[in-house]
Design a protein around this motif. Sequence first.
Motif, PDB file in Angstrom:
ATOM      1  N   ALA A 160      -1.034   4.562  -1.187  1.00 21.09           N
ATOM      2  CA  ALA A 160      -1.921   5.097  -0.160  1.00 21.09           C
ATOM      3  C   ALA A 160      -1.116   5.732   0.974  1.00 21.09           C
ATOM      4  O   ALA A 160      -1.478   6.793   1.509  1.00 21.09           O
ATOM      5  CB  ALA A 160      -2.808   3.970   0.387  1.00 21.09           C
ATOM      6  N   TRP A 169       0.818  -1.196   0.000  1.00 22.62           N
ATOM      7  CA  TRP A 169       0.000   0.000   0.000  1.00 22.62           C
ATOM      8  C   TRP A 169       0.873   1.276   0.000  1.00 22.62           C
ATOM      9  O   TRP A 169       0.605   2.261   0.689  1.00 22.62           O
ATOM     10  CB  TRP A 169      -0.942   0.058   1.205  1.00 22.62           C
ATOM     11  N   GLY A 229      -6.931   6.621   4.249  1.00 24.90           N
ATOM     12  CA  GLY A 229      -6.701   5.190   4.437  1.00 24.90           C
ATOM     13  C   GLY A 229      -7.994   4.401   4.444  1.00 24.90           C
ATOM     14  O   GLY A 229      -8.077   3.309   3.851  1.00 24.90           O
ATOM     15  N   VAL A 280      -9.527   4.177   0.705  1.00 24.29           N
ATOM     16  CA  VAL A 280      -8.895   3.265  -0.242  1.00 24.29           C
ATOM     17  C   VAL A 280      -8.876   1.836   0.264  1.00 24.29           C
ATOM     18  O   VAL A 280      -8.402   0.945  -0.448  1.00 24.29           O
ATOM     19  CB  VAL A 280      -7.454   3.725  -0.541  1.00 24.29           C
ATOM     20  N   ALA A 293      -7.218   0.667   2.916  1.00 23.66           N
ATOM     21  CA  ALA A 293      -5.934   0.263   3.495  1.00 23.66           C
ATOM     22  C   ALA A 293      -6.123  -0.157   4.948  1.00 23.66           C
ATOM     23  O   ALA A 293      -7.201   0.029   5.534  1.00 23.66           O
ATOM     24  CB  ALA A 293      -4.955   1.429   3.410  1.00 23.66           C
TER      25      ALA A 293
END
Length: 438
Positions: free
Chosen positions: A344, A341, A379, A382, A384
């Motif tokens: 992100a 990630w 976060g 997306v 994450a």
Amino acid sequence: MTDMNDPNQGGGYGNWPQQPHQPHPHLQQPPRHAAQHPYGYPVDDEAATTLLPPVPAFDDAAATTLLPPVPPLDDAAATTLLPPVRVSGAMPVAPPQHLGQPPVQQPPVHPQQPQRQQQAQPQQPSRARHAAPAPRSAPQQAAPAAGMPPSGVTAAGMPDTGAGFDPPTMTLKRPDAPAAPPYGSFPAQPTPLAAPSAAPGGRTGSPIIDPGLQPALITAGAAALLAGGAALGQVALALVVALLQLLTAAGWFRLNGMWPARQGILLAALAGLSADVAVLLADSDGDAAAVVGALGGFFLLVLVLQTFRPSDPKERFYALTVLGSATVVTALCTTLLLAGWVPAGVGAVALATLLAAAPLPGPKQLGPVLGLVAAVLLGFLVGAPMALGALAGLGALIGRRVAAYDFPSRFVHMTAGVALPLAVAAPLIWMATDLLAG
């Protein structure tokens, strides 16, 4: 043959034949005892000085007949044209006189000299002697106390030479004692010295200077490059990370006041590049060990180089601290190659940095708080891990704060202010996506 050492045969120094000697009428010598010679020979002065001419008597009166008579010393007449002596303070103490002795009389004044002082009466020693009148151009002087010597005469009876007096005024130099404060009042307190300036160059105020919006925009651009490199592959991401490591090493040395430090910057950047190569060459199970090994090896190299460096011990310790911390910060940027990630995470860093530097209305703490909240929301949006946005935003704010410390220059803001938000957040992104998420 006559034995010179036998006194019975006319030998020796004391048995020479005696000659008649008539003593000089002017010389009448007292009888002398016969002196003994060091070697035992008797000494006879009359026999030894028989052939010498007689010595006439010395007559002082005849020798000084043509000289003029010497008048007695009169201090009053000799110091007529001198200004009077003004003595501040207590008068000198008269010498003690023994009981039964009359007071000391002044020497007689020559008939040709003007008499300026009155003699004290011997029948009344307790009365004070009056000083002679001063010249017309000088003020009248007070008479000394009883038993005190007149002005210009010391306690021992010798004339004062004027030592310690100022020639123009003939005033005795005495130090001025500080005046005592009145009863019930406190003495004046000394004025405190001015406090030294808090920074070199006369700067005052807080040493924290915000990097501003321009470095934050450059940080956002570097985050976009990292996100693009992560999308292209690990090798492309490693190239962008290498640029970030070089910028981090330069900014860290300049932030700590060491410039130019080309060897230190190259050594720290070489540590980061070695960690990148080690991660690329290692398999998926040993990538973290590669980073730790590269970091440990270069840190040991830095320790050895700085220990045997011929410099001052204090400077050596400071250089070791700066170079060791630069090596650690630069090598930890390699953890972006291990994290998931990455777009992100670097996006959260860019968002937090921009909002913290934006000129928002309201209190000063509003921008950092909004930046941290925006990183957490990104976060979540997306998908994450939960800790990714919080840790990435917190690392960005910490790096930005470090770059603003101790009156940094524009060069510091353009290097450390750009790189430190991403460099500090890199290990936190790895922890949030690999350690905490697993």
